[in-house]
Design an enzyme around this catalytic site. Structure first.
Site, PDB file in Angstrom:
ATOM      1  N   HIS A  46       0.858  -1.178   0.000  1.00 33.04           N
ATOM      2  CA  HIS A  46       0.000   0.000   0.000  1.00 33.04           C
ATOM      3  C   HIS A  46       0.899   1.233   0.000  1.00 33.04           C
ATOM      4  O   HIS A  46       1.716   1.398   0.904  1.00 33.04           O
ATOM      5  CB  HIS A  46      -0.911  -0.009   1.234  1.00 33.04           C
ATOM      6  CG  HIS A  46      -1.827  -1.179   1.258  1.00 33.04           C
ATOM      7  ND1 HIS A  46      -1.420  -2.431   1.675  1.00 33.04           N
ATOM      8  CD2 HIS A  46      -3.124  -1.298   0.897  1.00 33.04           C
ATOM      9  CE1 HIS A  46      -2.430  -3.270   1.578  1.00 33.04           C
ATOM     10  NE2 HIS A  46      -3.482  -2.607   1.107  1.00 33.04           N
ATOM     11  N   ASP A  89      -7.545 -10.113   0.343  1.00 36.05           N
ATOM     12  CA  ASP A  89      -7.360  -8.711   0.029  1.00 36.05           C
ATOM     13  C   ASP A  89      -6.766  -7.960   1.222  1.00 36.05           C
ATOM     14  O   ASP A  89      -6.352  -8.572   2.212  1.00 36.05           O
ATOM     15  CB  ASP A  89      -8.674  -8.081  -0.462  1.00 36.05           C
ATOM     16  CG  ASP A  89      -9.731  -7.925   0.630  1.00 36.05           C
ATOM     17  OD1 ASP A  89      -9.441  -8.161   1.822  1.00 36.05           O
ATOM     18  OD2 ASP A  89     -10.864  -7.551   0.274  1.00 36.05           O
ATOM     19  N   SER A  90      -6.750  -6.664   1.147  1.00 32.65           N
ATOM     20  CA  SER A  90      -6.153  -5.828   2.198  1.00 32.65           C
ATOM     21  C   SER A  90      -6.839  -5.967   3.548  1.00 32.65           C
ATOM     22  O   SER A  90      -6.264  -5.624   4.573  1.00 32.65           O
ATOM     23  CB  SER A  90      -6.193  -4.357   1.768  1.00 32.65           C
ATOM     24  OG  SER A  90      -5.492  -4.192   0.566  1.00 32.65           O
TER      25      SER A  90
END
Length: 173
Positions: A46, A89-90
């Site tokens: 990120h 996912d995140s």
């Protein structure tokens, strides 16, 4: 006689396919390929310029998952693939994706390849109620023999997107 010659001359000219026909032909050739790849997600980064430290600490950057695809190299040596993959996912939720990938490939050495291209597909995310979300994203890769490190960058804005997603791509044959 002139009409017959004109018809014959036209029949000998190569037929140029329209864009949609070329897309269909490429997808069909890739689908019919007997070459398979395994995809192993390895890292999600990120971009720290778009997220607070607190938010970064909440994110999952280890996207456990797996995928498989059919691939081919065309007459120019460029890579084409149809694939499915699922990963965390995140937010540590399952995220499946399916699509088509293309990369223009450069070969600076016999077993070494660099690729730049794109992917087009559909993904499903828990935070979007698993509704289909279209994906168009860049692809980059570095490959040696049957193993490649491939990445995409998902653009975004402040507090969303701006993610570099990386996986290993292993040719099975």
């Amino acid at each position: 006689m002139m009409l017959i010659m004109s018809s014959t001359a036209l029949a000998e000219e190569p037929v140029k396919l329209g864009m949609w026909s070329r897309v269909q032909d490429s997808l069909s050739q890739t689908w019919e390929s007997q070459n398979y790849e395994l995809y192993i997600p390895v890292y999600t980064w990120h971009n720290r310029n778009y997220y607070s430290d607190e938010k970064i600490n909440e994110f999952n950057e280890n996207p456990w998952g797996l995928g498989i695809g059919k691939y081919r190299f065309d007459e120019d040596g460029d890579w084409h693939a149809l694939y499915v993959m699922a990963f965390q996912d995140s937010h540590k939720e399952a995220e499946p994706i399916a699509g088509y990938g293309f990369q223009k490939v450069w070969r600076p050495a016999e077993d070494f390849r660099l690729g730049v291209g794109y992917t087009v597909g559909i993904t499903l995310r828990q935070d979007m109620h698993y509704l289909p979300i279209p994906v168009i994203a860049p692809l980059f890769s570095v490959a040696y023999k049957k193993l490649a490190v491939q990445s995409t960058y998902i653009p975004g804005g402040e507090g969303h997107g701006n993610i570099l997603f990386t996986w290993l791509r292993l040719q099975m044959n």
